[in-house]
Structure formats: structure tokens, C-alpha cells
Design a protein around this motif. Sequence first.
Motif, PDB file in Angstrom:
ATOM      1  N   SER A 169      92.791 -42.600   6.947  1.00 22.91           N
ATOM      2  CA  SER A 169      91.745 -42.524   6.232  1.00 22.91           C
ATOM      3  C   SER A 169      91.346 -41.193   5.984  1.00 22.91           C
ATOM      4  O   SER A 169      91.727 -40.270   6.866  1.00 22.91           O
ATOM      5  CB  SER A 169      90.265 -43.106   6.949  1.00 22.91           C
ATOM      6  OG  SER A 169      90.275 -42.534   8.239  1.00 22.91           O
ATOM      7  N   PHE A 170      90.665 -40.911   4.847  1.00 21.12           N
ATOM      8  CA  PHE A 170      90.147 -39.466   4.675  1.00 21.12           C
ATOM      9  C   PHE A 170      88.516 -39.782   4.057  1.00 21.12           C
ATOM     10  O   PHE A 170      88.237 -40.808   3.882  1.00 21.12           O
ATOM     11  CB  PHE A 170      91.012 -38.674   3.935  1.00 21.12           C
ATOM     12  CG  PHE A 170      91.021 -39.094   2.235  1.00 21.12           C
ATOM     13  CD1 PHE A 170      90.188 -38.702   1.552  1.00 21.12           C
ATOM     14  CD2 PHE A 170      91.944 -40.143   1.930  1.00 21.12           C
ATOM     15  CE1 PHE A 170      90.059 -39.047   0.154  1.00 21.12           C
ATOM     16  CE2 PHE A 170      91.856 -40.503   0.666  1.00 21.12           C
ATOM     17  CZ  PHE A 170      91.011 -39.865  -0.260  1.00 21.12           C
ATOM     18  N   ASP A 171      88.023 -38.463   4.172  1.00 26.34           N
ATOM     19  CA  ASP A 171      86.563 -38.609   3.787  1.00 26.34           C
ATOM     20  C   ASP A 171      86.436 -38.463   2.035  1.00 26.34           C
ATOM     21  O   ASP A 171      86.688 -37.214   1.546  1.00 26.34           O
ATOM     22  CB  ASP A 171      85.791 -37.623   4.244  1.00 26.34           C
ATOM     23  CG  ASP A 171      84.195 -37.622   3.961  1.00 26.34           C
ATOM     24  OD1 ASP A 171      83.771 -37.939   2.993  1.00 26.34           O
ATOM     25  OD2 ASP A 171      83.456 -37.412   4.938  1.00 26.34           O
ATOM     26  N   TYR A 172      86.236 -39.408   1.078  1.00 25.04           N
ATOM     27  CA  TYR A 172      86.442 -39.396  -0.163  1.00 25.04           C
ATOM     28  C   TYR A 172      85.383 -38.122  -0.556  1.00 25.04           C
ATOM     29  O   TYR A 172      85.696 -37.369  -1.687  1.00 25.04           O
ATOM     30  CB  TYR A 172      85.805 -40.574  -0.885  1.00 25.04           C
ATOM     31  CG  TYR A 172      86.781 -41.853  -0.664  1.00 25.04           C
ATOM     32  CD1 TYR A 172      88.007 -41.635   0.186  1.00 25.04           C
ATOM     33  CD2 TYR A 172      86.553 -42.999  -1.315  1.00 25.04           C
ATOM     34  CE1 TYR A 172      88.855 -42.576   0.359  1.00 25.04           C
ATOM     35  CE2 TYR A 172      87.420 -43.938  -1.053  1.00 25.04           C
ATOM     36  CZ  TYR A 172      88.613 -43.792  -0.203  1.00 25.04           C
ATOM     37  OH  TYR A 172      89.237 -44.822  -0.159  1.00 25.04           O
ATOM     38  N   GLU A 173      84.395 -37.843   0.141  1.00 28.80           N
ATOM     39  CA  GLU A 173      83.298 -36.900  -0.459  1.00 28.80           C
ATOM     40  C   GLU A 173      83.704 -35.355  -0.265  1.00 28.80           C
ATOM     41  O   GLU A 173      83.206 -34.236  -0.689  1.00 28.80           O
ATOM     42  CB  GLU A 173      81.894 -36.935  -0.099  1.00 28.80           C
ATOM     43  CG  GLU A 173      81.346 -38.483  -0.688  1.00 28.80           C
ATOM     44  CD  GLU A 173      79.791 -38.417  -0.179  1.00 28.80           C
ATOM     45  OE1 GLU A 173      79.106 -38.945  -1.234  1.00 28.80           O
ATOM     46  OE2 GLU A 173      79.229 -38.060   0.757  1.00 28.80           O
ATOM     47  N   LEU A 174      84.989 -35.331   0.556  1.00 28.43           N
ATOM     48  CA  LEU A 174      85.507 -33.839   0.670  1.00 28.43           C
ATOM     49  C   LEU A 174      86.021 -33.172  -0.625  1.00 28.43           C
ATOM     50  O   LEU A 174      86.067 -32.016  -0.880  1.00 28.43           O
ATOM     51  CB  LEU A 174      86.416 -33.859   1.666  1.00 28.43           C
ATOM     52  CG  LEU A 174      85.976 -33.982   3.159  1.00 28.43           C
ATOM     53  CD1 LEU A 174      87.270 -34.050   4.045  1.00 28.43           C
ATOM     54  CD2 LEU A 174      85.088 -32.686   3.681  1.00 28.43           C
ATOM     55  N   ASN A 175      86.277 -34.266  -1.447  1.00 25.02           N
ATOM     56  CA  ASN A 175      87.160 -33.881  -2.978  1.00 25.02           C
ATOM     57  C   ASN A 175      86.320 -34.302  -4.135  1.00 25.02           C
ATOM     58  O   ASN A 175      86.729 -33.742  -5.084  1.00 25.02           O
ATOM     59  CB  ASN A 175      88.552 -34.384  -2.690  1.00 25.02           C
ATOM     60  CG  ASN A 175      89.392 -33.712  -3.891  1.00 25.02           C
ATOM     61  OD1 ASN A 175      89.719 -32.478  -3.793  1.00 25.02           O
ATOM     62  ND2 ASN A 175      89.601 -34.421  -4.950  1.00 25.02           N
ATOM     63  N   GLU A 176      85.671 -35.312  -4.327  1.00 27.63           N
ATOM     64  CA  GLU A 176      84.788 -35.982  -5.311  1.00 27.63           C
ATOM     65  C   GLU A 176      83.560 -35.385  -5.473  1.00 27.63           C
ATOM     66  O   GLU A 176      82.610 -35.680  -4.488  1.00 27.63           O
ATOM     67  CB  GLU A 176      84.978 -37.586  -5.266  1.00 27.63           C
ATOM     68  CG  GLU A 176      86.294 -38.072  -5.053  1.00 27.63           C
ATOM     69  CD  GLU A 176      87.282 -37.732  -6.280  1.00 27.63           C
ATOM     70  OE1 GLU A 176      86.858 -37.829  -7.381  1.00 27.63           O
ATOM     71  OE2 GLU A 176      88.307 -37.521  -6.029  1.00 27.63           O
ATOM     72  N   TRP A 177      83.437 -34.666  -6.589  1.00 27.18           N
ATOM     73  CA  TRP A 177      82.071 -34.238  -6.889  1.00 27.18           C
ATOM     74  C   TRP A 177      81.071 -35.083  -7.012  1.00 27.18           C
ATOM     75  O   TRP A 177      80.015 -35.134  -6.798  1.00 27.18           O
ATOM     76  CB  TRP A 177      82.136 -33.029  -8.236  1.00 27.18           C
ATOM     77  CG  TRP A 177      81.042 -32.515  -8.252  1.00 27.18           C
ATOM     78  CD1 TRP A 177      80.343 -32.849  -9.693  1.00 27.18           C
ATOM     79  CD2 TRP A 177      80.299 -31.508  -7.751  1.00 27.18           C
ATOM     80  NE1 TRP A 177      79.110 -31.896  -9.844  1.00 27.18           N
ATOM     81  CE2 TRP A 177      79.104 -31.137  -8.773  1.00 27.18           C
ATOM     82  CE3 TRP A 177      80.240 -30.969  -6.443  1.00 27.18           C
ATOM     83  CZ2 TRP A 177      78.160 -30.432  -8.070  1.00 27.18           C
ATOM     84  CZ3 TRP A 177      79.161 -30.030  -6.284  1.00 27.18           C
ATOM     85  CH2 TRP A 177      78.217 -29.598  -7.070  1.00 27.18           C
ATOM     86  N   ASP A 178      81.462 -36.055  -8.150  1.00 26.23           N
ATOM     87  CA  ASP A 178      80.418 -37.126  -8.677  1.00 26.23           C
ATOM     88  C   ASP A 178      81.217 -38.441  -8.806  1.00 26.23           C
ATOM     89  O   ASP A 178      81.982 -38.295  -9.919  1.00 26.23           O
ATOM     90  CB  ASP A 178      79.654 -36.439  -9.815  1.00 26.23           C
ATOM     91  CG  ASP A 178      78.635 -37.426 -10.225  1.00 26.23           C
ATOM     92  OD1 ASP A 178      78.322 -38.348  -9.465  1.00 26.23           O
ATOM     93  OD2 ASP A 178      77.839 -37.316 -11.224  1.00 26.23           O
ATOM     94  N   MET A 179      81.178 -39.457  -8.124  1.00 26.03           N
ATOM     95  CA  MET A 179      82.102 -40.448  -8.315  1.00 26.03           C
ATOM     96  C   MET A 179      81.513 -41.416  -9.337  1.00 26.03           C
ATOM     97  O   MET A 179      80.512 -41.798  -9.408  1.00 26.03           O
ATOM     98  CB  MET A 179      82.202 -41.022  -6.776  1.00 26.03           C
ATOM     99  CG  MET A 179      82.883 -40.379  -5.960  1.00 26.03           C
ATOM    100  SD  MET A 179      82.706 -41.132  -3.994  1.00 26.03           S
ATOM    101  CE  MET A 179      83.831 -42.781  -4.458  1.00 26.03           C
ATOM    102  N   ALA A 180      82.553 -41.874  -9.932  1.00 32.25           N
ATOM    103  CA  ALA A 180      82.265 -42.927 -11.000  1.00 32.25           C
ATOM    104  C   ALA A 180      82.086 -44.164 -10.531  1.00 32.25           C
ATOM    105  O   ALA A 180      81.319 -45.120 -11.060  1.00 32.25           O
ATOM    106  CB  ALA A 180      83.425 -43.004 -12.015  1.00 32.25           C
TER     107      ALA A 180
END
Length: 712
Positions: free
Chosen positions: A118-129
Amino acid sequence: MAVVVAFPEKAFTRVSSRDKVGSTLVAARPLPKGTSVTAYGSEEIVPEPTMHTLAIRAGAHGVPRDGAEFVSHSCSPNTDLVAVALKDGKLETTTDAAVVHAVVLVANRDIAEGEEISFDYELNEWDMATPFTCQCGNSNCRGYISGFKNATAANQEELLKKATPLILSTPLFAVAFLDEEYAAALSDAEPYADESRRGGKGSVAHFATAGGRCITLYQGSEQGFEPIQAYTDEDAGEDFYAVRWTVDVATGAPLIAAAGKRGPIKVLDAARMQAHCVLHGHGDAVNDIRAHPTDPSLILSSSKDESLRLWNLLAKCAVAVFAGERGHESEVLAADFHPLGHCFASAGMDNSVKVWGLDDAAVAGAVAASYEFAESAAVATAAAAGRGGEEQRVLRPFHATLVQFPAYSTDGVHSDYVDSCAFLGNLLVSKSTDSRLLLWCPDVSARLRLLRSLAREARASGAGAHTGAREVDDLLAAADAWHDPDMGPLLAGETGEAAGLAEDDEEIEEGAATVLAELPLPNASLWFVRFAVDSSHTRVAAGNDAGDVFVWEPMGPGAARRVTDEEAADFVAGQVEAASASSGDAGVPPNSRRRSPPSTTPAASETPGASTGTSPSATAESPAAGDDAQSNLSSAESESSDEVDEVAERLAFIAAAPLRPSPGAVMTLGHAKSTKAVRQTAFSPDGRLVVAVCDDATVWCYDTKAPHPGAP
């Protein structure tokens, strides 16, 4: 030190999840801490995001390697995201957002065989669609996952410890220089300023940038800039789109006004390094802010709620709202005051450009009333303080004036969003998404006839019974004020035929305009990219998608000549004569008999791009010679010498911007490392420096006298 990234064989395998929807990846064997498990973008990068890609940098999205699209999210993941660049055919770690080639998942602890990766999506995604509710079950689970931008302030602080360069480089949308007349008050508020960067006496300059929820203040000179103040908004969801300088007339302190996604306008006192006030009123995001050129207490905001608002910072309230029946029909993206301050232009997503008057009775009265309101509020505050109580504002609210009718409107200049507009003297420069800027002149006389027609229709239909007779009268007053000849060449096309039209003439062409020149801006397809005009109103600077900045001088040299005092006096005398003659002729609008100011531009045939007979500098007949003219001139001088001086000063300013468009850029500024879209540019007060802010959060300062770029 950079580390070469290598991927082990068979690090994971795909399995069907029992307690979650869909599939997931688990370790195929034990993976020690530091193992590069998989990557996004190492083999393929696409320009548009999909459900399984990962944002690599602005406009680039990495395709997962080896089927890694099934890696799960976790708020306590067992892998971290590491940005890498391609160097000599190998992937090496990097912190430079501009050169990121891929994002690698690296084990942050030992991962056992069969353990879910796993990884933390919010470490790289500014504003998720596609946000979702997290089911990781960890004690620190954040619940709803929608992107770093939407996380709470506390969560953002934790995420920033491991965020990728894409998150750390939040796009900068706005930049503005401070008028150095007001910079002295900052001398005691620069604890981090390096004296060696100031340059010689008088060369110091200040500008502010805004993006995300941060505002940064820079100080320096052509020798270099450094940050001296930074502000972070307490609202984690704020994203500033606009920033502008003005001054507190009560204290002389420079003020920074910024606003964006949330709507409220935050005004900061840069001298005291504290909040000054917050202005509430817009119902949606604010896209642009402008400060009045002659009254620093007035600022103008453009909003996604389809309105513009004029604010008084002394009264801390909205003075007027420009919206409604003839206002913008979609998001307002930009605005700019005329350099004399008597009107402003606005542009928006309805493809239109509108010009609104500020010197008609309704708006001028509202401005005056707002100053009275500010004075009464100050008295009430002082009285409360004297009684030992808390500071209080006046209980009664200030009611802003609603303005629904612009003085001019056109949707025929551009065929798409108009995201930037500015006055260049009396001309307008505007930009859309078609890789060019347009220099043009509005035909205001056509708009005047339209206003009169609307007023007649309103009266004929009995609209006065519903909207009030005063509104119709104000409409006519606005038309007369807009036709005031003191505005000079802005009354484009006011030739004899147009001026002589009777009030019942039915030939009305709304939105007439004369395009004088196209300023090509290559590689510029993005919208919400703003250009700048220098303080002398002779140069324009704009950036493109590739990080380059272009500078034009649309007004060629050699065509300017100042209006003399004698010409200005004669012009005023003509107004006195026209006003006297109009009293006995009610069939023709009084303003149509007024003569235009002396011409300060070449003939239409000498103006590239201008049609014959439609030169914006076209004037009515010259004043008649003889004793009567001399008598009128003497009378005008004796009756109103102050008025003569004022008109001379205003016309001299207008004359300083001759009509000789030059479509080619005279200067291209850039740097090998400036490769991301330029969102806004700004000229220093002396016009020497151009600052550009970009999508990758970089700030570039260019010296136009010695164009060698340097990053602050």
C-alpha cells in the motif's frame, strides 16, 4: 546523494481481496526495508489521467509498472513515494519537480510475504477526481480521501513530511509588485532581509506571490530576490488565485489583498505582519483583485459568482456590486481599472469584455457614502474604547449599490473564455485561449446609443413602475457621464455621422470594436493565464505553457505628442460653448455636440490593422478660428482655470500612449529550467524587471535591460 533505483524480480503478485472490492497486490516474497517495489511512469507517461495512473508532474501522468495499478491506499502504508529523474539511462532520486520522470514505491519497513502492499494516495494527489472513504482500519485513518488540497491542516503537516515534489510545488497563480512609494513602512518588518541583496539606493523592490494557501513576500533588486515574509491561511482548503498590493491611507502601511477558491478576501498588513481585515460577500471563488489607481482604499474583485464588487477598505464593506440583467452571464475571470480611475473593464467565461463607469451619480454617491460610513464607524469605535469596552462597528449595515448596466459590452472580440484584460492607455488588451493577445478599441459611441435606447424602452414599457424611475434616470446619467469628452480618445469612432445621430435613431450596433493588432503568444493553449501592463502603459508581458515570457511594445516610438496647455484650454472652452448652445436644442443629445480632444495619433491609414474611417483617434471639426473662439477661450480661462489644468493633465496622460501597434514581441525571456506554464507576470514599478510565477511553484525574475534570468 542520489540513489540509483533498481526493481527486484517478482516483488508482488495480484490477488482478489476478501474484505474489499476488487483486487489488490501482496508481496510475493519478503521485501526488506528500502526495496524499490514498483513505479508509476518509469515505462510510460500519458498527458491525461486515468483511474490507475499517478500524477508525476503538471500535465504528466505515470502508467503503473508490472500491473501495479492495484496497489491499495492506506493511511499507514508500508511504502513511501520517491520521485526519480532519468539520468544517463538510469533512474535517480530527485527533489526537482520540473524533472521528475517517475514515482517509485519504496518499502519503508520490512514487508512480509503475502502482506498487502500500500501507499498513501494523498502524498501525491493534489485534488482527486474520484474521492473515496478509506477502509484501512488504522488508528490514524483520515476517513475521506480526496487529495492533499482537501486534507485538514494537521493532516497536511504530517503529509508534507513525505509528500512528493508535485505536492511540495503547489502552483502559483498570482504575483504583484508593491508601489515603492509605500515600501518605506516595510523597513521595520524585514527581519530576514539580506542587505547585500538590496543593490544601490532606490533599487529595492517588493513583490508578493500567491498559490495554494500561502502568500510570500519577496524583497530585492536586479541583483536578486529573497523571501522576507510568508503567510499560511488557516483554512486548509483555501487556494489563492489573486493577490494585489494597496495601502492603508490611515497608517501608510502596505496592504496585501488575496483571495481565491473560498471567496473571502484576506487583507494583510505587511508592515505589522498581521491580519488587517476579511471581506465577505462573494458567493463563490474570487479570480482577480485590482486596486484603484488613484484611491488606494478602493479595491475591485472578480468572482465565479458572475459579479464584480467594489470595496472600501476603510469602511471594510462592499460599495457596489456589478452584476444582473446586463452583467456577465458566467464566471468573471479578470478586471482592470482605467489609469484615470473613472471606469474599469471586466472579462469572463461568457467570452465578453465589459466596461463599467464609476463616475455616474449612483456609484459616486455610494463611494462617498461609504467614506461617511467609515468615519462614523471610527467614531463609534473610539467612543467604545474610551468607555473601556470592546471595539464595536456601527450596528447598521452598509447597503451596496447594484449596477446592472455596463457602459460598454462586446462578445465579438473573442470566441472563447477571456481570462485577462487590461487598459493600455485608452485601448484595451485582452487574451483568450487562442495563443494571442488582441489590442483593440471599443466603439463607445455605439454603446451610448444603446443605453439611450434601453432607457426609452424601459419608460415605454412602464418599467419605471417596477424598477423605479430613478433607475431609468441613472441610466441616462450614466450614458452622459460615459460620453464625457474628458475621456478623450476612448470615445472611438465619434465622427460627425455618429455624433449627429438623433435620439430616436434605431441603428444601434452593440459591442462594436476595432481590433488594431494581434500579439502572437506561441505555445499558449491553457486558460487562466494573466498578462501584465507596465506602469507607463507602453509594454505588455505574458507567459506561455512552456515557461517563456514575451514582452511587446504595441505603441511604437515616435508617434506621441503631449497635449499642450493651449489645446486643453481651447478644448474646455469648446465645452462651455457647446453647453451654452445646447440649452435651446432639445432634439439632439447635448453630448453629441461636444468636440473631441485634439488628436494625438497618426491617421487611420498609418495605423496597422485599423480600417479606413474608423480610427480611434478620429475627431470632430477643429475649433473655429476668430474673435468668438478667442472670446470663449478667455471666458473659459477666467471662469475655470483649475478645470483647464485638470483637463490638460488628463489629456497629457492619454496622449502619452500613441496608436502605432507593433505585433511582434520585442523580447523573449526564458531559462532552460523554466519549462512549466507561466500563470501570471508582473512588471516592477520602474518597468525594468518582469517576474513570472509558474505551475511548478517556481518564481522567475528577468532583467529586461540585461535579460539574464535568475530565480529568487
